[in-house]
Design a protein around this motif. Structure first.
Motif, PDB file in Angstrom:
ATOM      1  N   SER A 124       0.819  -1.215   0.000  1.00 53.76           N
ATOM      2  CA  SER A 124       0.000   0.000   0.000  1.00 53.76           C
ATOM      3  C   SER A 124       0.851   1.263   0.000  1.00 53.76           C
ATOM      4  CB  SER A 124      -0.907   0.010   1.238  1.00 53.76           C
ATOM      5  OG  SER A 124      -1.776  -1.095   1.223  1.00 53.76           O
ATOM      6  N   ASN A 125       1.948   1.253   0.742  1.00 54.58           N
ATOM      7  CA  ASN A 125       2.786   2.447   0.818  1.00 54.58           C
ATOM      8  C   ASN A 125       3.398   2.795  -0.538  1.00 54.58           C
ATOM      9  OD1 ASN A 125       4.208   0.043   1.103  1.00 54.58           O
ATOM     10  ND2 ASN A 125       5.860   0.988   2.294  1.00 54.58           N
ATOM     11  N   LEU A 126       3.823   1.780  -1.282  1.00 54.21           N
ATOM     12  CA  LEU A 126       4.391   2.032  -2.608  1.00 54.21           C
ATOM     13  C   LEU A 126       3.301   2.433  -3.595  1.00 54.21           C
ATOM     14  CD1 LEU A 126       7.015  -0.856  -2.883  1.00 54.21           C
ATOM     15  CD2 LEU A 126       7.336   1.485  -2.059  1.00 54.21           C
ATOM     16  N   LEU A 127       2.155   1.759  -3.507  1.00 53.67           N
ATOM     17  CA  LEU A 127       1.031   2.122  -4.364  1.00 53.67           C
ATOM     18  C   LEU A 127       0.627   3.572  -4.131  1.00 53.67           C
ATOM     19  CD1 LEU A 127      -1.308  -1.014  -4.245  1.00 53.67           C
ATOM     20  CD2 LEU A 127      -0.335   0.032  -6.301  1.00 53.67           C
ATOM     21  N   PHE A 128       0.572   3.955  -2.859  1.00 52.52           N
ATOM     22  CA  PHE A 128       0.199   5.326  -2.535  1.00 52.52           C
ATOM     23  C   PHE A 128       1.132   6.325  -3.211  1.00 52.52           C
ATOM     24  CE2 PHE A 128       1.337   8.953   0.127  1.00 52.52           C
ATOM     25  CZ  PHE A 128       0.169   9.694   0.031  1.00 52.52           C
ATOM     26  N   ARG A 129       2.438   6.107  -3.071  1.00 54.57           N
ATOM     27  CA  ARG A 129       3.416   7.038  -3.640  1.00 54.57           C
ATOM     28  C   ARG A 129       3.264   7.146  -5.150  1.00 54.57           C
ATOM     29  NH1 ARG A 129       8.160   8.277  -0.851  1.00 54.57           N
ATOM     30  NH2 ARG A 129       9.366   8.032  -2.781  1.00 54.57           N
ATOM     31  N   GLY A 130       3.095   5.961  -5.794  1.00 54.35           N
ATOM     32  CA  GLY A 130       2.982   5.970  -7.255  1.00 54.35           C
ATOM     33  C   GLY A 130       1.688   6.591  -7.733  1.00 54.35           C
ATOM     34  N   LEU A 131       0.568   6.256  -7.095  1.00 55.38           N
ATOM     35  CA  LEU A 131      -0.731   6.785  -7.511  1.00 55.38           C
ATOM     36  C   LEU A 131      -0.796   8.288  -7.279  1.00 55.38           C
ATOM     37  CD1 LEU A 131      -2.982   3.951  -6.061  1.00 55.38           C
ATOM     38  CD2 LEU A 131      -2.613   4.441  -8.499  1.00 55.38           C
ATOM     39  N   TYR A 132      -0.248   8.737  -6.181  1.00 54.87           N
ATOM     40  CA  TYR A 132      -0.266  10.162  -5.864  1.00 54.87           C
ATOM     41  C   TYR A 132       0.501  10.953  -6.931  1.00 54.87           C
ATOM     42  CZ  TYR A 132       0.341  14.506  -3.255  1.00 54.87           C
ATOM     43  OH  TYR A 132       0.337  15.836  -2.872  1.00 54.87           O
ATOM     44  N   LEU A 190      -8.223   9.425  -5.557  1.00 53.82           N
ATOM     45  CA  LEU A 190      -9.122   8.637  -4.713  1.00 53.82           C
ATOM     46  C   LEU A 190      -8.503   7.288  -4.362  1.00 53.82           C
ATOM     47  CD1 LEU A 190     -12.533   9.410  -6.482  1.00 53.82           C
ATOM     48  CD2 LEU A 190     -11.822  10.180  -4.200  1.00 53.82           C
ATOM     49  N   ALA A 191      -7.833   6.676  -5.335  1.00 51.65           N
ATOM     50  CA  ALA A 191      -7.170   5.381  -5.090  1.00 51.65           C
ATOM     51  C   ALA A 191      -6.015   5.552  -4.097  1.00 51.65           C
ATOM     52  CB  ALA A 191      -6.666   4.798  -6.407  1.00 51.65           C
ATOM     53  N   SER A 192      -5.259   6.663  -4.238  1.00 50.61           N
ATOM     54  CA  SER A 192      -4.138   6.890  -3.300  1.00 50.61           C
ATOM     55  C   SER A 192      -4.667   7.096  -1.890  1.00 50.61           C
ATOM     56  CB  SER A 192      -3.309   8.087  -3.760  1.00 50.61           C
ATOM     57  OG  SER A 192      -4.016   9.291  -3.587  1.00 50.61           O
ATOM     58  N   ARG A 193      -5.857   7.786  -1.780  1.00 47.23           N
ATOM     59  CA  ARG A 193      -6.439   7.986  -0.453  1.00 47.23           C
ATOM     60  C   ARG A 193      -6.871   6.658   0.166  1.00 47.23           C
ATOM     61  NH1 ARG A 193     -11.231  12.272  -0.014  1.00 47.23           N
ATOM     62  NH2 ARG A 193     -12.389  10.616  -1.083  1.00 47.23           N
ATOM     63  N   GLU A 194      -7.312   5.739  -0.671  1.00 48.48           N
ATOM     64  CA  GLU A 194      -7.694   4.409  -0.183  1.00 48.48           C
ATOM     65  C   GLU A 194      -6.464   3.664   0.355  1.00 48.48           C
ATOM     66  OE1 GLU A 194     -10.321   1.442   0.816  1.00 48.48           O
ATOM     67  OE2 GLU A 194     -10.769   3.470   0.072  1.00 48.48           O
ATOM     68  N   LEU A 249      -3.885   5.082   1.553  1.00 48.22           N
ATOM     69  CA  LEU A 249      -3.451   5.806   2.743  1.00 48.22           C
ATOM     70  C   LEU A 249      -4.163   5.306   3.996  1.00 48.22           C
ATOM     71  CD1 LEU A 249      -1.544   8.113   3.558  1.00 48.22           C
ATOM     72  CD2 LEU A 249      -3.456   9.699   3.237  1.00 48.22           C
ATOM     73  N   ARG A 250      -5.399   4.887   3.846  1.00 46.47           N
ATOM     74  CA  ARG A 250      -6.157   4.409   5.013  1.00 46.47           C
ATOM     75  C   ARG A 250      -5.472   3.201   5.659  1.00 46.47           C
ATOM     76  NH1 ARG A 250     -10.906   5.388   1.612  1.00 46.47           N
ATOM     77  NH2 ARG A 250     -11.969   7.294   2.367  1.00 46.47           N
ATOM     78  N   LYS A 251      -4.862   2.358   4.858  1.00 44.70           N
ATOM     79  CA  LYS A 251      -4.191   1.173   5.385  1.00 44.70           C
ATOM     80  C   LYS A 251      -2.881   1.525   6.116  1.00 44.70           C
ATOM     81  CE  LYS A 251      -5.923  -1.973   1.806  1.00 44.70           C
ATOM     82  NZ  LYS A 251      -5.546  -2.944   0.765  1.00 44.70           N
ATOM     83  N   GLY A 274      -2.309   3.872   8.331  1.00 48.66           N
ATOM     84  CA  GLY A 274      -2.417   4.311   9.711  1.00 48.66           C
ATOM     85  C   GLY A 274      -2.663   5.800   9.868  1.00 48.66           C
ATOM     86  N   ASN A 275      -2.996   6.192  11.084  1.00 48.59           N
ATOM     87  CA  ASN A 275      -3.405   7.562  11.378  1.00 48.59           C
ATOM     88  C   ASN A 275      -2.306   8.589  11.110  1.00 48.59           C
ATOM     89  OD1 ASN A 275      -5.986   6.771  12.201  1.00 48.59           O
ATOM     90  ND2 ASN A 275      -5.267   6.326  14.292  1.00 48.59           N
ATOM     91  N   HIS A 276      -1.068   8.242  11.473  1.00 52.15           N
ATOM     92  CA  HIS A 276       0.025   9.211  11.310  1.00 52.15           C
ATOM     93  C   HIS A 276       0.235   9.550   9.842  1.00 52.15           C
ATOM     94  CE1 HIS A 276       3.739  11.340  11.912  1.00 52.15           C
ATOM     95  NE2 HIS A 276       4.389  10.497  11.112  1.00 52.15           N
ATOM     96  N   GLN A 277       0.276   8.541   8.989  1.00 41.45           N
ATOM     97  CA  GLN A 277       0.479   8.785   7.566  1.00 41.45           C
ATOM     98  C   GLN A 277      -0.707   9.545   6.978  1.00 41.45           C
ATOM     99  OE1 GLN A 277       3.306   8.146   5.982  1.00 41.45           O
ATOM    100  NE2 GLN A 277       4.200   7.253   7.850  1.00 41.45           N
ATOM    101  N   GLN A 278      -1.924   9.247   7.454  1.00 44.29           N
ATOM    102  CA  GLN A 278      -3.092   9.984   6.973  1.00 44.29           C
ATOM    103  C   GLN A 278      -3.004  11.443   7.378  1.00 44.29           C
ATOM    104  OE1 GLN A 278      -7.051   8.076   7.228  1.00 44.29           O
ATOM    105  NE2 GLN A 278      -5.975   6.282   8.071  1.00 44.29           N
TER     106      GLN A 278
END
Length: 969
Positions: A886-894, A914-918, A920-922, A924-928
């Protein structure tokens, strides 16, 4: 310089004409020679003169020339005394204490002689054209301390006979016959202080300086004698006994040095004792080991002469009534090799080498390229002065690098003669042979068997090698003879200097059946390792790692012997050593040993499985997960055939870890679950920690940071119950890493510092480097980029590189990329990103390669290098999706969403954010908290470019990652 015509007044009364002729010749030659050597005649006074010179060398040259001239034809009987010191010129006169001392020295001379003070002699040590003879120390009237007097020793001059010298002396008898050395005394500051202090501040009357041959016992005894000279009213007498083989000749040798005459009908000892009865003297008795019975004379002198003290040197304890033992150590050798010449030559071993080399070649200098070789030579020679001097004497023939290479045959390179030394000091071999020849047959056998131990031995290990002999008695005997020494260690260790040990090995075949001794040696250490392998991970791990450290060279020797005699036992030894190799960072060398033995005897037994698992573990730790996987699969097959459940679980766990390294996280979890089931059955909490750790690291790399944190807390609780320092420190490091990703920096900081302190005590190089890297990672999250850079560059990266941990090296380069990018240095950032990419690609680290691709895309975006960014992002997103990271997906999608926004592709940009925000939910709170506002801001801006209904439609659609990732662009 003071000069004086001896008997001039009497001659004037007897023959005035002859006296005037002598006076004229005296003054004429004085003026000719003084002008030639730059001297100044300050004053003539009757039959004498006072002169000053620009240098000590000029004054001596002038004095010798004048005396030789005055010895031709009409002899002018002149006495000359020379001293060095500060003077003042006042109204044409020279005044100062140095003038008075020169006058006193001249008064002690005889016609035709030139006498020098010690201060003058020190200035001409490097001028071999002037030979001198010591006349001892003399106390003159109105001079507080005795003066060392020396006479120029020349066949055309007169050398006074010290016992018959007449001068203005306050004391009727004072002797100082200490040898004169051509070079200054080096090192031994603390030892010399202790020796002098024992005589000055305690009731010590007999001190024996003990040590093996070649240690410099004589030299330090002489130096101590010089420093103690003023403490003894009647002086210091040096008696060399190295050529005496019958102890009954010792009294005569002492009497000769005291200038005592034989008294017919009386024993020498009676004459000596009568003479010394009221004397305050220090006798230095040098080299007593071959005549130990002479200790009875020492006792007799000390008992009968209450103010006499004795300083003896010996390789063996004398056991006299008053003896205080002082064991002299070797010269200090460099702890760490340095590249600074000034710093290196502050070490006394290196300084001695250079001093000796310069006596042969005054222009000798150590080249920068040879500096570390010089230090290593001194270390290999254990700081033994004679060995260092003999090695340095080879600089006439060889370069330092050539000497270093030839130390393989240590006795060959160190067999050059020392001029002026006794035969037994002319080679290292001879000086050790001298001590060896004094041993009994049993002592020779034990001595040679002790030499088998390169790292020293304990009473237990020696007992395993020697037969039918008491190890305690043997150790005590050879310690008293200075052939072995006590080594620091809680279990009580003893050892030999390397040159002594090499000699013992060379003699082993002559006194024992060598194969039997070597077999007993090797089998003892095989048993030692097998019995204590488990202690390397237990609650006494630190103590046992240090114990293995102390035995390491012995273990290497045992392995060499077993390889030659019994491959099966060699396999047993290495299979039990792999954990030590890993803890101490000997990963590459340890892996080679294991692989060689796997090939040497490929038997499909439990031992083969253990070796394969060890090889796999070490391969994994140098970044070879594919190679490790093959080893673990081979190990698993054997364990399954033998139905060894606990070993199966361990291997499954290792296989899971290789899958983690390769980014196959589902397989990692599958292996971990299978292993956990077995660990629960066999109640193995240590194994359970390893399996749970695989799962927790998978959570970390998938970006599920809070989940990983909670899993690591559970693991740490189990680790605390095991009381294994390394395991506990590892778990603390992993938890600190997870905490940092959750923004819990304070707890993470405390946790990582505790781990680092424990690991430094363990001296576990790989784990220290890992914990330091996590500390740097934590500092980066708190804007401590400069300190993080320092830790990685100066500590972590060199340690990982030294032990060939390629995965960790790649990780460090990725962190340096982040640091330099944050600091605005794009060039350095690009460099380290390239290094990280190459390493992570080579070892098959899919997560690492994916992260590097994302970093590369981001760097190109920052530098406005638009080419290939989209292609790079698509490749990274495909990899991240397969790994469910998820962390790598987030960076790439963003980032891809940002690019689409800039391309005015608003619909797809909304989908990507929207996909990157999804994702991000996984995370944790700090990263969000860090990223949610940024994503919402992008979405709000995009909403202004879209119809509201269309935006709502896109927002309500389910996130289909597979479809998003597979878009064609």
């Amino acid at each position: 310089m003071f000069t004086d015509v001896e008997g001039y007044t009497s001659l004037m009364q007897e023959n005035e004409t002859q006296a005037r002729l002598i006076r004229k010749k005296f003054r004429d030659q004085t003026e000719i020679s003084s002008e030639k050597y730059g001297g100044q005649i300050v004053q003539y006074f009757g039959d004498g003169s006072l002169l000053i010179f620009p240098s000590a060398l000029a004054s001596i040259s002038c004095a010798v020339e004048m005396q030789k001239a005055w010895r031709r034809e009409v002899i002018v009987p002149v006495r000359i005394g020379i001293n060095l010191g500060e003077v003042e010129l006042q109204d044409g006169e020279v005044i100062g204490d140095a003038v008075n001392i020169a006058s006193r020295i001249e008064s002690a001379a005889t016609a035709g002689s030139v006498l020098l003070s010690g201060s003058i002699l020190a200035q001409i040590r490097n001028h071999p054209e002037f030979k001198v003879r010591s006349l001892g120390a003399w106390l003159f009237k109105n001079v507080l301390k005795p003066l060392d007097l020396f006479a120029i020793d020349d066949p055309l001059l007169v050398t006074p006979d010290a016992p018959r010298m007449e001068a203005k002396l306050e004391r009727p008898f004072f002797i100082q016959n200490l040898p004169i050395y051509p070079s200054p005394f080096i090192g031994r500051v603390e030892s010399l202080r202790q020796i002098c202090q024992l005589f000055q501040e305690s009731e010590c009357r007999h001190l024996t300086v003990l040590g093996p041959g070649g240690l410099g016992k004589t030299r330090i005894a002489v130096e101590a004698g010089n420093r103690l000279l003023t403490q003894f009213r009647h002086g210091v007498c040096f008696i060399a006994l190295d050529l005496i083989e019958d102890y009954r000749q010792v009294p005569q040798a002492i009497a000769a040095k005291l200038s005592l005459k034989e008294n017919p009908g009386r024993e020498w000892m009676q004459t000596i004792i009568e003479f010394l009865a009221d004397k305050e003297m220090l006798l230095i008795l040098d080299n007593l080991e071959q005549i130990l019975e002479a200790s009875e004379y020492i006792t007799e002198i000390l008992t009968s002469c209450p103010k006499v003290h004795i300083l003896a040197t010996s390789r063996e304890v004398l056991n006299s009534t008053h003896e205080v033992e002082f064991t002299l150590g070797t010269f200090k050798t460099p702890n760490e090799l340095v590249n600074d010449p000034e710093l290196a030559l502050q070490n006394e071993s290196c300084a001695l080498f250079v001093q000796k080399a310069r006596t042969l070649n005054p222009l000798f200098e150590v080249q920068e390229a040879d500096l570390q070789l010089l230090q290593d030579i001194c270390k290999q020679l254990d700081g033994l002065p004679l060995a260092i001097e003999l090695a340095a004497s080879r600089t006439k023939l060889f370069s330092i690098s050539a000497i270093h290479e030839r130390l393989v045959d240590i006795f060959k390179i160190l067999r050059g003669a020392k001029k002026g030394s006794s035969t037994r000091h002319q080679t290292i071999h001879n000086t050790i042979q001298w001590s060896y020849n004094l041993l009994s047959d049993d002592e020779k056998q034990v001595f040679c068997q002790m030499a088998l131990f390169p790292a020293g031995f304990t009473i237990d290990s020696l007992d395993a090698v020697i037969e039918d002999l008491d190890p305690i008695e043997s150790i005590e005997s050879l310690m008293n003879k200075s052939l072995i020494r006590r080594i620091d260690g809680p279990e009580g260790r003893f050892g030999m200097l390397k040159v002594i040990r090499d000699f013992g090995i060379s003699m082993l075949e002559h006194v024992s059946h060598r194969p039997d001794s070597e077999r007993q040696f090797a089998e003892y250490f095989l048993s030692f390792v097998k019995s204590n392998e488990g202690n390397l991970i237990g609650k006494e791990q630190i103590q046992w790692l240090h114990r293995f450290d102390r035995e390491f060279e012995n273990l290497r020797k045992a392995l060499e012997l077993l390889k030659l005699s019994d491959i099966g036992k060699a396999r047993e030894l290495v299979s039990s050593l792999w954990r030590y190799y890993l803890s101490r960072g000997f990963i590459t060398s340890g892996l080679k040993e294991i692989e060689d033995l796997l090939d040497a005897q490929p038997i499909r037994d439990e031992l083969q499985a253990k070796l394969s698992m060890a090889a796999g573990t070490l391969k994994d730790n140098i970044g070879d997960p594919h190679g490790a996987q093959l080893c673990f699969q081979d190990s698993l097959a054997i364990y399954k055939s033998l139905k060894l459940r606990d070993k199966i679980a361990r291997t499954l766990n290792h296989l899971g870890w290789t899958e983690y390294r390769l980014g196959n996280y589902n397989r990692t979890i599958s292996y971990a679950i299978d292993a956990l089931q077995i660990y629960d059955e066999v109640q193995d909490n240590a194994g359970k920690i390893r399996a749970l750790n695989n799962i927790a690291w998978t959570s970390m790399y998938r970006g599920e940071f809070e989940k990983a944190r909670d899993q690591q807390r559970e693991i740490l609780a189990i680790a605390r119950s095991l009381e294994s320092p390394r395991s506990l420190a590892f778990c603390q490091t992993c938890l600190a890493w997870a905490l940092a990703h959750c923004g819990e920096y304070n707890e993470a900081g405390v946790m990582i510092e505790e781990a680092i302190d424990s690991l430094r005590e363990l001296q576990d190089q790989q784990m220290i480097a890992f914990a330091l890297t996590i500390k740097a990672h934590l500092l980066m999250r708190e804007d401590g980029h400069a300190l993080a850079e320092q830790i990685i560059v100066e500590e972590s990266l060199p340690l990982f590189a030294e032990i060939s941990d390629r995965w960790a090296v790649g990780f460090c380069h990725s962190l340096l990329y982040e640091i330099y990018l944050k600091q605005g240095d794009a060039q350095l950032a690009r460099k380290h990103l390239g290094l990280a990419t190459n390493i992570r690609s080579t070892i098959g680290d899919r997560w690492g390669v994916c992260r590097c691709l994302l970093d590369k895309a981001y760097l190109k975006y920052q530098l406005k290098e638009g080419d290939q960014i989209r292609e790079i992002l698509d490749q990274a997103l495909q990899m991240a999706y397969k790994m469910e990271a998820s962390n790598l997906l987030f960076r790439g999608l963003y980032l891809k969403g940002v690019l689409k926004s800039e391309d005015n592709d608003f619909i797809e940009a909304v989908t990507l954010f929207l996909a990157s925000r999804e994702c991000l939910r996984k995370m944790g709170n700090h990263q969000q908290a860090l990223w949610r506002a940024s994503i919402n801001e992008h979405l709000e801006q995009l909403a202004t470019h879209l119809d509201e209904d269309e935006y709502q439609r896109i927002s309500k659609q389910p996130i289909l990652f597979e479809k998003i990732i597979s878009y064609e662009h």
